[in-house]
Each structure stands twice: as structure tokens, then as C-alpha cells.
Design an enzyme around this catalytic site. Structure first.
Site, PDB file in Angstrom:
ATOM      1  N   ARG A  83       4.119  -3.596   4.353  1.00  0.00           N
ATOM      2  CA  ARG A  83       3.149  -4.128   5.314  1.00  0.00           C
ATOM      3  C   ARG A  83       2.802  -5.604   5.121  1.00  0.00           C
ATOM      4  O   ARG A  83       1.668  -5.960   4.794  1.00  0.00           O
ATOM      5  CB  ARG A  83       1.872  -3.282   5.286  1.00  0.00           C
ATOM      6  CG  ARG A  83       2.139  -1.847   5.627  1.00  0.00           C
ATOM      7  CD  ARG A  83       0.904  -0.996   5.554  1.00  0.00           C
ATOM      8  NE  ARG A  83       0.187  -0.951   6.812  1.00  0.00           N
ATOM      9  CZ  ARG A  83      -0.907  -0.227   7.001  1.00  0.00           C
ATOM     10  NH1 ARG A  83      -1.423   0.463   6.030  1.00  0.00           N
ATOM     11  NH2 ARG A  83      -1.498  -0.209   8.176  1.00  0.00           N
ATOM     12  N   CYS A 128       0.868  -1.158   0.000  1.00  0.00           N
ATOM     13  CA  CYS A 128       0.000   0.000   0.000  1.00  0.00           C
ATOM     14  C   CYS A 128       0.906   1.209   0.000  1.00  0.00           C
ATOM     15  O   CYS A 128       2.124   1.074   0.129  1.00  0.00           O
ATOM     16  CB  CYS A 128      -0.949   0.002   1.191  1.00  0.00           C
ATOM     17  SG  CYS A 128      -0.163   0.415   2.722  1.00  0.00           S
TER      18      CYS A 128
HETATM   19  C1  UD1 Z   1      -2.596  -0.663  12.507  1.00  0.00           C
HETATM   20  C2  UD1 Z   1      -3.606   0.421  12.246  1.00  0.00           C
HETATM   21  C3  UD1 Z   1      -2.956   1.552  11.450  1.00  0.00           C
HETATM   22  C4  UD1 Z   1      -1.680   2.020  12.154  1.00  0.00           C
HETATM   23  C5  UD1 Z   1      -0.761   0.865  12.484  1.00  0.00           C
HETATM   24  C6  UD1 Z   1       0.431   1.268  13.337  1.00  0.00           C
HETATM   25  C7  UD1 Z   1      -5.693  -0.808  12.170  1.00  0.00           C
HETATM   26  C8  UD1 Z   1      -6.815  -1.316  11.358  1.00  0.00           C
HETATM   27  N1  UD1 Z   1      -4.727  -0.148  11.521  1.00  0.00           N
HETATM   28  O1  UD1 Z   1      -2.201  -1.167  11.235  1.00  0.00           O
HETATM   29  O2  UD1 Z   1      -3.892   2.613  11.343  1.00  0.00           O
HETATM   30  O3  UD1 Z   1      -1.010   2.927  11.312  1.00  0.00           O
HETATM   31  O4  UD1 Z   1      -1.478  -0.151  13.209  1.00  0.00           O
HETATM   32  O5  UD1 Z   1      -0.002   1.863  14.506  1.00  0.00           O
HETATM   33  O6  UD1 Z   1      -5.673  -0.957  13.379  1.00  0.00           O
HETATM   34  N2  UD1 Z   1       4.552  -5.842  10.130  1.00  0.00           N
HETATM   35  C9  UD1 Z   1       5.261  -6.893   9.591  1.00  0.00           C
HETATM   36  N3  UD1 Z   1       4.689  -8.150   9.575  1.00  0.00           N
HETATM   37  C10 UD1 Z   1       3.437  -8.374  10.057  1.00  0.00           C
HETATM   38  C11 UD1 Z   1       2.721  -7.309  10.629  1.00  0.00           C
HETATM   39  C12 UD1 Z   1       3.299  -6.036  10.650  1.00  0.00           C
HETATM   40  O7  UD1 Z   1       6.387  -6.715   9.120  1.00  0.00           O
HETATM   41  O8  UD1 Z   1       2.975  -9.511  10.007  1.00  0.00           O
HETATM   42  C13 UD1 Z   1       5.174  -4.484  10.185  1.00  0.00           C
HETATM   43  C14 UD1 Z   1       4.437  -3.480   9.301  1.00  0.00           C
HETATM   44  O9  UD1 Z   1       4.894  -3.528   7.967  1.00  0.00           O
HETATM   45  C15 UD1 Z   1       4.777  -2.175   9.995  1.00  0.00           C
HETATM   46  C16 UD1 Z   1       4.811  -2.569  11.477  1.00  0.00           C
HETATM   47  O10 UD1 Z   1       5.005  -3.970  11.493  1.00  0.00           O
HETATM   48  O11 UD1 Z   1       6.040  -1.707   9.596  1.00  0.00           O
HETATM   49  C17 UD1 Z   1       3.572  -2.226  12.262  1.00  0.00           C
HETATM   50  O12 UD1 Z   1       2.440  -2.632  11.544  1.00  0.00           O
HETATM   51  P1  UD1 Z   1       1.081  -3.047  12.243  1.00  0.00           P
HETATM   52  O13 UD1 Z   1       1.040  -2.618  13.661  1.00  0.00           O
HETATM   53  O14 UD1 Z   1       0.811  -4.473  11.940  1.00  0.00           O
HETATM   54  O15 UD1 Z   1       0.020  -2.155  11.425  1.00  0.00           O
HETATM   55  P2  UD1 Z   1      -1.450  -2.567  11.139  1.00  0.00           P
HETATM   56  O16 UD1 Z   1      -1.935  -3.449  12.231  1.00  0.00           O
HETATM   57  O17 UD1 Z   1      -1.602  -3.004   9.732  1.00  0.00           O
END
Ligand code: UD1
Length: 421
Positions: free
Chosen positions: A121, A116
Site C-alpha cells: 500500500r 500493513c
Molecule cells: C481505501 C479504503 C479501504 C479499501 C480500499 C480499497 C479508506 C480509508 N480505506 O483504502 O478500506 O480497502 O480503499 O477499496 O477509504 N496504491 C498504490 N499507490 C498509491 C495508492 C494506492 O499503489 O499511491 C494501490 C494500493 O496498494 C492498492 C490499490 O492501489 O493495491 C488500491 O488502494 P487504495 O484505493 O488507495 O486504498 P486506500 O485508499 O488506502
């Protein structure tokens, strides 16, 4: 595509009600998949992301009944555990159906969200956790396919703090056999709101809000009623809008307790902020100085400064007195609003994940293009203070996450209108 046309220079004043939290409502809607009994939610915001999630759930056989800001979900007829690309591609949070589906239905097929605008992500942590709980997971043709007869409680550790990852695994663990411990869990208030709803449904979760969450699996969950918490990012966005215009605004139905880091920074910038709390109502009152002072920020998981408020603070700093350093540590590509703010006259230098913003005396209106939800909000904030007219294009991003934005801003005295495509 609709546009927002803002005539800048009005001081915001008055009162506005904050809506329910998008990021709490999305996982909680998915929690309905965990039970065959009706789940009734109130304070559900009227947003495009919520409509997308309801459509996704309906495609799976969930019956949805809306009544004002309440939604009742009945997943007794859950039949088709597939989240197809067409809907998932528009909203990454669709991945939140994965954990509940495997836990109750025994199988799920969920399109990978893909990239995105703000970064890659991936969902590897969601997959790692479910695999540790005994699910067989494969990724084929762009879909995550998972199956399990019954998930088993496990000790889970996520490599980084992930909000939806924590939520997905917490929901899955509710129906697992035995105890699950999630270490390095996200501590966001939305995780706590989800845990409260799940516990009302009969789950046995403790530790939500800390980085170790324990879930004792139960055989089944029941129906419940739950009120969605206020949207702390919408709250913070209106506080920033009021702050840049030298405003005096009262936000009702929300609490400063959810956004200490943001309130602290606005106070450092020179704003007076009081919170009102009684059993019947909560509100925040902000009074801004004539000119704000620059404030440096560094984004990090809760309770530190939220990445979802970074763009709005770039707009604040663009017109503040002095120089601020903004560090984005969560997403690798979340400064796209900077080039648009520069088109309005801001002085911003980007170097990797750091932006140096030197406040200017005035911004001037221009046509700008929104690239993601919070970036759009920062352009609206800048437009409110810019001289002349600012046109924000592609506001479908705003409609994903801000309920009746132009009406709420207009109620505070802003001159803003939606131009239909
Ligand atoms: C949620 C929020 C979003 C917010 C973000 C961080 C919702 C629906 N969305 O997004 O608004 O900006 O938290 O506060 O609640 N990552 C990985 N592998 C994974 C999961 C995450 O590498 O399996 C990385 C992501 O790329 C990112 C970081 O971890 O760099 C944090 O992401 P994450 O907390 O998972 O964001 P979301 O839950 O998608």
C-alpha cells in the site's frame, strides 16, 4: 487484549441500526483542515479509527468538540502541520491530512504509513498528484514533506484507481489556483460524500462518482454542516451475518443503493432482499434460506464487488452449498482469514490471488486470531454459524471499524460476549 466469545448456532432476527461510514468520516474530518471556520458533522461513528484521526487533528491545533454522534472541528488555530509516525502507523488513512495541509497551510510533514497486513500500500499516487500541482515533495527519514505557496490546478491521472489518493487530491485541488481534473478517479460513494461536504463548504467540484472529477479552485472554503453517509461495509457485514445463520434481519439507516454488487451476490446465494425508501427513512430487509448457495466473487473498484467485503463472503461460502471461486484483485495479501477459517473446519484452497472455497455442512468452534479489520469480521460471521464456542482474539481490529459490534449482534439474538483482557 480483549477477545470476543461467540456461541454459534443462533438464527439472527430483528432490527439493527447501521452507523455512519468510517471511510467517509475519515476524509471528511480531514476536510476541516481546509477552512478556518467550524465544520459540524453528524452521524460520525464512535470507532477507534475516528478517535485516532481526531487525536491527529488535535495535535495539529484543530479544536474538536463532540456531542453524541456530532463532531465540530475548528481549524482556525492550525499550527503544527505534522502527522507523526506514532499515530500514522496505527491507521493508514492518516495520509488524508497531506492534501488539505499543503493546500491551506502551505506545508505538511506526514509519516509514511509503511506496510500493513494486507499489502504494501504505497502512497506514490498521492505524491505524484501533489507534485503535478506544483508542490515540492521529498521523502526523508520516513516522512513525506510537501510545501507549496499555492497549489496550481492540473490534469491528474492516477496509475490505478485509489480511493484515498482521489480524496487527497480532490481536497488539495479545492484551494488550488485554476481547474484540476482527476482522471481514473475512484467512484466510491465515500468519494461522493466527501465531494458533497466540500461543495457545502464552498468548493466547486463536479463529476464525483464518475471517473473524471473536475475541481475549480477557490480562494477559501467556509464552515458547513454535513451528515456522514451510512456505512456500506458495516451494512454488508450484517447482511452476511444474517445470511449464514438463516436469519431474518432489518437494517435501518442504510440503503441497498450503496452496495448493489453485494446485494446481487446475496440474492444469487438465495436470500430475499427488499429495500425500503421514503423521505424519512431507509432500510434493508434480508431473509435467508435454510442453506445458502455458493457464489463466486471478484473484487474490483466500485461499483464492482468491494475488497472490504471479500473476507465476509469467504465465511458465507464456507458454509454454502457448492464451490465458489474468490479472486482478490486490489490487495496482494488479503487472504489471511482463510487459514483461520480452515481452523474452524472450512475447506479453502489458496493459489495466489484466488481462493477456492467448497462449502461444508458445518463449522466447529475454535480459537482464532484476527489479522485485520475485515478478516476479523469474517471470523465473527463464521463463529455465529459454527457449532460450539468460537473465541476471536485481537479484536482491537474490530473496534477500529465496527461500532458496538457485540451489542448489535446480541440485539439480533446472537450469543456473544466480550472478554476483557
Ligand atoms: C481505501 C479504503 C479501504 C479499501 C480500499 C480499497 C479508506 C480509508 N480505506 O483504502 O478500506 O480497502 O480503499 O477499496 O477509504 N496504491 C498504490 N499507490 C498509491 C495508492 C494506492 O499503489 O499511491 C494501490 C494500493 O496498494 C492498492 C490499490 O492501489 O493495491 C488500491 O488502494 P487504495 O484505493 O488507495 O486504498 P486506500 O485508499 O488506502
Amino acid at each position: 487484549m480483549d477477545k470476543l466469545v461467540i456461541t454459534g448456532g443462533r438464527r439472527l432476527a430483528g432490527e439493527v441500526a447501521v452507523s455512519g461510514a468510517k471511510n467517509a468520516a475519515l476524509p471528511i474530518l480531514c476536510a476541516s483542515l481546509l477552512t478556518a471556520e467550524p465544520l459540524t458533522l453528524s452521524n460520525v461513528p464512535a470507532l477507534n479509527d475516528i478517535r485516532t484521526m481526531l487525536k491527529l487533528l488535535e495535535q495539529m491545533g484543530v479544536k474538536v468538540a463532540r456531542d453524541g454522534d456530532s463532531v465540530t472541528l475548528d481549524a482556525s488555530g492550525l499550527g503544527n502541520p505534522v502527522a507523526a509516525y506514532e499515530l500514522v502507523k496505527t491507521m493508514r488513512a492518516s495520509v488524508l491530512v497531506l492534501g488539505p495541509l499543503v493546500a491551506r497551510h502551505g506545508e505538511a510533514s506526514v509519516s509514511l504509513p509503511g506496510g500493513c497486513a494486507i499489502g504494501a500500500r504505497p502512497v506514490d499516487q498521492h505524491i505524484k498528484g501533489l507534485t503535478a500541482m506544483g508542490a515540492e515533495v521529498s521523502v526523508e527519514h520516513g516522512y513525506v514533506n510537501a510545501r507549496a505557496t499555492r497549489l496550481k490546478g492540473a490534469r491528474l491521472f492516477t496509475d490505478m484507481v485509489t480511493v484515498t489518493g482521489t480524496e487527497n487530491l480532490m481536497m488539495a485541488a479545492c484551494l488550488a489556483d485554476g481547474e484540476t481534473v482527476i482522471e481514473n478517479a475512484a467512484r466510491e460513494p465515500e468519494v461522493v460524500d466527501l465531494a458533497q461536504c466540500l461543495n457545502a463548504m464552498g468548493a466547486r467540484i463536479s463529476g464525483a462518482g464518475t471517473d473524471v472529477i473536475r475541481i475549480r479552485g477557490v480562494e477559501r472554503l467556509t464552515g458547513a454542516t454535513h451528515r456522514i453517509m451510512p456505512d456500506r461495509i458495516e451494512t454488508g457485514t450484517y447482511l452476511c451475518a444474517a445470511a449464514v445463520t438463516g436469519g431474518d434481519v432489518r437494517l435501518t439507516g442504510t440503503s441497498a443503493g450503496y452496495l448493489d454488487a453485494v446485494v446481487d451476490k446475496l440474492m444469487d446465494a438465495g436470500c430475499d432482499i427488499d429495500s425500503e425508501k421514503s423521505p424519512s427513512h431507509e432500510a434493508i430487509h434480508l431473509k435467508a434460506p435454510r442453506r445458502l448457495k455458493a457464489v463466486s466473487i471478484r473484487t474490483a473498484p466500485y461499483p464492482a464487488f468491494p475488497t472490504d467485503m471479500q473476507a465476509q463472503f469467504m465465511a458465507v461460502n464456507a458454509v454454502a452449498e457448492g464451490t465458489a471461486v474468490i479472486r482478490e484483485t486490489i490487495f496482494e495479501n488479503r487472504f489471511m482469514h482463510a487459514v483461520e477459517l480452515i481452523r474452524l473446519g472450512a475447506d479453502i484452497k489458496i493459489d495466489g490471488n484466488t481462493a477456492v472455497v467448497t462449502g461444508v455442512d458445518k463449522l466447529t468452534g475454535a480459537t482464532v486470531m484476527a489479522t485485520d479489520l475485515r478478516a476479523s469480521a469474517s471470523l465473527v460471521i463464521a463463529g455465529l454459524v459454527a457449532e460450539g464456542e468460537t473465541t476471536v482474539e485481537r479484536i482491537y481490529h474490530l473496534d477500529r471499524g465496527y461500532e458496538r459490534l457485540e451489542d448489535k449482534l446480541a440485539a439480533l439474538g446472537a450469543v456473544v460476549r466480550r472478554q476483557k483482557a
